[in-house]
Design a protein around this motif. Structure first.
Motif, PDB file in Angstrom:
ATOM      1  N   GLU A   7     -13.700  -1.005  -6.457  1.00  0.00           N
ATOM      2  CA  GLU A   7     -13.246  -1.944  -7.476  1.00  0.00           C
ATOM      3  C   GLU A   7     -14.371  -2.884  -7.880  1.00  0.00           C
ATOM      4  OE1 GLU A   7      -9.800  -5.358  -8.257  1.00  0.00           O
ATOM      5  OE2 GLU A   7      -9.716  -4.112  -6.452  1.00  0.00           O
ATOM      6  N   ALA A   8     -15.156  -3.317  -6.906  1.00  0.00           N
ATOM      7  CA  ALA A   8     -16.292  -4.196  -7.209  1.00  0.00           C
ATOM      8  C   ALA A   8     -17.285  -3.491  -8.134  1.00  0.00           C
ATOM      9  CB  ALA A   8     -16.980  -4.625  -5.913  1.00  0.00           C
ATOM     10  N   ALA A   9     -17.550  -2.204  -7.873  1.00  0.00           N
ATOM     11  CA  ALA A   9     -18.476  -1.445  -8.719  1.00  0.00           C
ATOM     12  C   ALA A   9     -17.943  -1.305 -10.136  1.00  0.00           C
ATOM     13  CB  ALA A   9     -18.728  -0.066  -8.111  1.00  0.00           C
ATOM     14  N   SER A  10     -16.619  -1.223 -10.276  1.00  0.00           N
ATOM     15  CA  SER A  10     -16.026  -1.022 -11.597  1.00  0.00           C
ATOM     16  C   SER A  10     -16.069  -2.274 -12.466  1.00  0.00           C
ATOM     17  CB  SER A  10     -14.575  -0.541 -11.460  1.00  0.00           C
ATOM     18  OG  SER A  10     -13.726  -1.594 -11.010  1.00  0.00           O
ATOM     19  N   ILE A  11     -16.240  -3.452 -11.857  1.00  0.00           N
ATOM     20  CA  ILE A  11     -16.217  -4.690 -12.645  1.00  0.00           C
ATOM     21  C   ILE A  11     -17.552  -5.415 -12.690  1.00  0.00           C
ATOM     22  CG2 ILE A  11     -13.771  -5.014 -12.133  1.00  0.00           C
ATOM     23  CD1 ILE A  11     -14.638  -7.358 -10.295  1.00  0.00           C
ATOM     24  N   VAL A  12     -18.570  -4.931 -11.961  1.00  0.00           N
ATOM     25  CA  VAL A  12     -19.817  -5.694 -11.871  1.00  0.00           C
ATOM     26  C   VAL A  12     -20.485  -5.858 -13.235  1.00  0.00           C
ATOM     27  CG1 VAL A  12     -21.317  -3.720 -11.367  1.00  0.00           C
ATOM     28  CG2 VAL A  12     -21.933  -6.002 -10.528  1.00  0.00           C
ATOM     29  N   ASP A  13     -20.304  -4.887 -14.146  1.00  0.00           N
ATOM     30  CA  ASP A  13     -20.895  -5.018 -15.477  1.00  0.00           C
ATOM     31  C   ASP A  13     -20.293  -6.182 -16.245  1.00  0.00           C
ATOM     32  OD1 ASP A  13     -22.878  -2.945 -15.759  1.00  0.00           O
ATOM     33  OD2 ASP A  13     -21.254  -1.503 -15.637  1.00  0.00           O
ATOM     34  N   SER A  14     -19.013  -6.426 -16.047  1.00  0.00           N
ATOM     35  CA  SER A  14     -18.332  -7.480 -16.800  1.00  0.00           C
ATOM     36  C   SER A  14     -18.196  -8.779 -16.016  1.00  0.00           C
ATOM     37  CB  SER A  14     -16.935  -7.009 -17.227  1.00  0.00           C
ATOM     38  OG  SER A  14     -16.159  -6.632 -16.092  1.00  0.00           O
ATOM     39  N   SER A  15     -18.229  -8.712 -14.688  1.00  0.00           N
ATOM     40  CA  SER A  15     -18.061  -9.921 -13.882  1.00  0.00           C
ATOM     41  C   SER A  15     -18.826  -9.813 -12.573  1.00  0.00           C
ATOM     42  CB  SER A  15     -16.578 -10.171 -13.586  1.00  0.00           C
ATOM     43  OG  SER A  15     -16.419 -11.287 -12.737  1.00  0.00           O
ATOM     44  N   ALA A  16     -20.051 -10.341 -12.569  1.00  0.00           N
ATOM     45  CA  ALA A  16     -20.850 -10.342 -11.342  1.00  0.00           C
ATOM     46  C   ALA A  16     -20.173 -11.190 -10.267  1.00  0.00           C
ATOM     47  CB  ALA A  16     -22.256 -10.871 -11.629  1.00  0.00           C
ATOM     48  N   ARG A  17     -19.554 -12.287 -10.672  1.00  0.00           N
ATOM     49  CA  ARG A  17     -18.881 -13.163  -9.718  1.00  0.00           C
ATOM     50  C   ARG A  17     -17.713 -12.444  -9.058  1.00  0.00           C
ATOM     51  NH1 ARG A  17     -17.630 -18.682 -12.806  1.00  0.00           N
ATOM     52  NH2 ARG A  17     -16.517 -19.037 -10.849  1.00  0.00           N
ATOM     53  N   GLY A  18     -16.916 -11.739  -9.854  1.00  0.00           N
ATOM     54  CA  GLY A  18     -15.776 -11.013  -9.296  1.00  0.00           C
ATOM     55  C   GLY A  18     -16.211  -9.930  -8.332  1.00  0.00           C
ATOM     56  N   ALA A  19     -17.298  -9.218  -8.680  1.00  0.00           N
ATOM     57  CA  ALA A  19     -17.807  -8.160  -7.798  1.00  0.00           C
ATOM     58  C   ALA A  19     -18.297  -8.751  -6.478  1.00  0.00           C
ATOM     59  CB  ALA A  19     -18.938  -7.402  -8.492  1.00  0.00           C
ATOM     60  N   ALA A  20     -19.008  -9.871  -6.539  1.00  0.00           N
ATOM     61  CA  ALA A  20     -19.508 -10.508  -5.319  1.00  0.00           C
ATOM     62  C   ALA A  20     -18.367 -10.943  -4.420  1.00  0.00           C
ATOM     63  CB  ALA A  20     -20.395 -11.702  -5.679  1.00  0.00           C
ATOM     64  N   ALA A  21     -17.307 -11.485  -5.016  1.00  0.00           N
ATOM     65  CA  ALA A  21     -16.152 -11.918  -4.226  1.00  0.00           C
ATOM     66  C   ALA A  21     -15.485 -10.728  -3.540  1.00  0.00           C
ATOM     67  CB  ALA A  21     -15.150 -12.644  -5.120  1.00  0.00           C
ATOM     68  N   LEU A  22     -15.393  -9.602  -4.236  1.00  0.00           N
ATOM     69  CA  LEU A  22     -14.786  -8.408  -3.642  1.00  0.00           C
ATOM     70  C   LEU A  22     -15.651  -7.847  -2.519  1.00  0.00           C
ATOM     71  CD1 LEU A  22     -13.365  -6.581  -6.789  1.00  0.00           C
ATOM     72  CD2 LEU A  22     -12.045  -7.292  -4.778  1.00  0.00           C
ATOM     73  N   LEU A  23     -16.955  -7.930  -2.655  1.00  0.00           N
ATOM     74  CA  LEU A  23     -17.845  -7.428  -1.604  1.00  0.00           C
ATOM     75  C   LEU A  23     -17.756  -8.295  -0.357  1.00  0.00           C
ATOM     76  CD1 LEU A  23     -20.880  -6.372  -3.805  1.00  0.00           C
ATOM     77  CD2 LEU A  23     -19.301  -4.872  -2.587  1.00  0.00           C
ATOM     78  N   ARG A  24     -17.532  -9.603  -0.546  1.00  0.00           N
ATOM     79  CA  ARG A  24     -17.282 -10.459   0.610  1.00  0.00           C
ATOM     80  C   ARG A  24     -15.999 -10.021   1.306  1.00  0.00           C
ATOM     81  NH1 ARG A  24     -14.438 -14.573   2.678  1.00  0.00           N
ATOM     82  NH2 ARG A  24     -15.547 -16.223   3.830  1.00  0.00           N
ATOM     83  N   LEU A  25     -14.986  -9.677   0.506  1.00  0.00           N
ATOM     84  CA  LEU A  25     -13.732  -9.185   1.076  1.00  0.00           C
ATOM     85  C   LEU A  25     -13.965  -7.877   1.829  1.00  0.00           C
ATOM     86  CD1 LEU A  25     -10.663  -9.506   1.337  1.00  0.00           C
ATOM     87  CD2 LEU A  25     -10.419  -8.307  -0.846  1.00  0.00           C
ATOM     88  N   CYS A  26     -14.894  -7.061   1.342  1.00  0.00           N
ATOM     89  CA  CYS A  26     -15.214  -5.800   2.022  1.00  0.00           C
ATOM     90  C   CYS A  26     -15.668  -6.052   3.459  1.00  0.00           C
ATOM     91  CB  CYS A  26     -16.320  -5.054   1.264  1.00  0.00           C
ATOM     92  SG  CYS A  26     -15.770  -4.179  -0.207  1.00  0.00           S
ATOM     93  N   ILE A  27     -16.590  -6.996   3.652  1.00  0.00           N
ATOM     94  CA  ILE A  27     -17.088  -7.207   5.017  1.00  0.00           C
ATOM     95  C   ILE A  27     -16.040  -7.915   5.874  1.00  0.00           C
ATOM     96  CG2 ILE A  27     -19.515  -7.117   4.358  1.00  0.00           C
ATOM     97  CD1 ILE A  27     -19.595 -10.166   4.708  1.00  0.00           C
ATOM     98  N   GLN A  28     -15.160  -8.697   5.241  1.00  0.00           N
ATOM     99  CA  GLN A  28     -14.078  -9.303   6.023  1.00  0.00           C
ATOM    100  C   GLN A  28     -13.123  -8.222   6.520  1.00  0.00           C
ATOM    101  OE1 GLN A  28     -12.426 -12.823   4.390  1.00  0.00           O
ATOM    102  NE2 GLN A  28     -10.779 -12.970   5.882  1.00  0.00           N
ATOM    103  N   LYS A  29     -12.821  -7.231   5.665  1.00  0.00           N
ATOM    104  CA  LYS A  29     -11.954  -6.127   6.072  1.00  0.00           C
ATOM    105  C   LYS A  29     -12.649  -5.206   7.070  1.00  0.00           C
ATOM    106  CE  LYS A  29      -8.792  -5.751   2.142  1.00  0.00           C
ATOM    107  NZ  LYS A  29      -8.255  -4.831   1.106  1.00  0.00           N
ATOM    108  N   LEU A  30     -13.985  -5.235   7.077  1.00  0.00           N
ATOM    109  CA  LEU A  30     -14.740  -4.406   8.015  1.00  0.00           C
ATOM    110  C   LEU A  30     -14.637  -4.937   9.441  1.00  0.00           C
ATOM    111  CD1 LEU A  30     -16.796  -2.026   8.286  1.00  0.00           C
ATOM    112  CD2 LEU A  30     -18.605  -3.721   7.898  1.00  0.00           C
ATOM    113  N   MET A  31     -14.432  -6.226   9.584  1.00  0.00           N
ATOM    114  CA  MET A  31     -14.465  -6.862  10.902  1.00  0.00           C
ATOM    115  C   MET A  31     -13.501  -6.248  11.921  1.00  0.00           C
ATOM    116  SD  MET A  31     -16.893  -9.063  11.020  1.00  0.00           S
ATOM    117  CE  MET A  31     -17.888  -8.134   9.853  1.00  0.00           C
TER     118      MET A  31
END
Length: 286
Positions: free
Chosen positions: A143-167
């Motif tokens: 999902e982050a990859a699908s929105i990074v072109d239109s929203s760098a902030r949204g993609a960064a927030a989702l990637l933070r969620l990725c590492i939180q879910k990785l824990m």
């Protein structure tokens, strides 16, 4: 993992071509306007135009070749490809501001830029997640990859969620990311992976709650976070998995039992029985 992706950037010497995907050198062009002659206007050929030109009788092989060249030119126009034609000296004393073109040295295709925004071709960032990335993490990564072109902030927030879910996959609670990283460090986490985790944590958090880092238009920084997330998964899941597989498949059972005894590790009951049997057999061998 795929190779490093360098996002297209106005004026850059090289980047990942939006046409062919190769990281290649780019040549930059100004656009010099030249007006049409009197009563001439731009137009688009219809679908049958190339066939009509090819059907025109040709008095010579040279004329037939010229008809074919004209037909192929129309076909290129009809596909909406952007290309350059030699039309002689333009005598132009003006330049189109905020409109530029770049040429990829790998595939020879042109890209068109309005100010610092890529107009053509339509570009969508694509990055493959590490194959060992857990399924629930992959969903947010995609999902982050699908929105990074239109929203760098949204993609960064989702990637933070990725590492939180990785824990939780790393044996942590997954409730407080900062606390989970601290726990992993106490367990011996490589300092470089700790730094990668904290980069994604801090930038992803500031994307939602702006602090000292403003990601509103910073797509390049957001894209680097994708590389970091893949690196984190490689170090915490892929590498240990690969080493464990080699340990189990390459080392003989007797060797593994001896190592466990050396380190004072209690083997699981079924495996302990197999290892003991292996040791006994090795003693009986001449």
């Amino acid at each position: 993992m795929t190779g490093k992706i360098v996002p297209p950037e106005l004026g850059a010497n090289s980047f990942s071509c939006p046409h062919c995907g190769a990281q290649a050198h780019q040549m930059w062009y100004r656009l010099l306007p030249k007006g049409y002659d009197k009563d001439a206007k731009p137009w688009m050929p219809d679908a049958d135009a190339p066939a009509r030109i090819r059907a025109v009788p040709a008095a010579s092989a040279e004329m037939k070749a010229m008809h074919e060249q004209m037909a192929r030119r129309l076909e290129r126009i009809m596909t909406r490809e952007i290309f350059v034609e030699e039309i002689g000296w333009t005598n132009s004393q003006t330049e189109v501001a905020n409109l530029k073109m770049s040429l990829c040295y790998s595939c020879g295709a042109y890209a068109v830029w309005h100010a610092d925004t890529l107009l053509y071709p339509a570009h969508h960032f694509a990055v493959e997640p590490n194959e060992d990335m857990p399924a629930d993490v992959k969903l947010d990564f995609a999902e982050a990859a699908s929105i990074v072109d239109s929203s760098a902030r949204g993609a960064a927030a989702l990637l933070r969620l990725c590492i939180q879910k990785l824990m939780p996959h790393l044996g942590e609670k997954g409730e407080n990311l900062n606390g989970d990283i601290k726990s992993l460090v106490a367990k011996g986490l490589d300092p470089r992976i700790q730094q990668a985790l904290d980069v994604v944590r801090v930038i992803g958090n500031n994307a939602v709650h702006p602090g000292q880092i403003d990601l509103k238009d910073d797509k390049a920084t957001a894209i680097k976070l994708f590389e970091l997330v893949n690196t984190i998964v490689t170090a915490t899941i892929s590498a240990p998995k690969s080493i464990a597989q080699m340990y189990e498949t390459i080392l003989p059972e007797a060797a593994r039992a001896a190592i466990a005894k050396r380190d004072g590790i209690e083997l699981p009951a079924p495996e302990k029985a197999r290892e003991t049997e292996g040791l006994e057999k090795s003693k009986d061998e001449p």
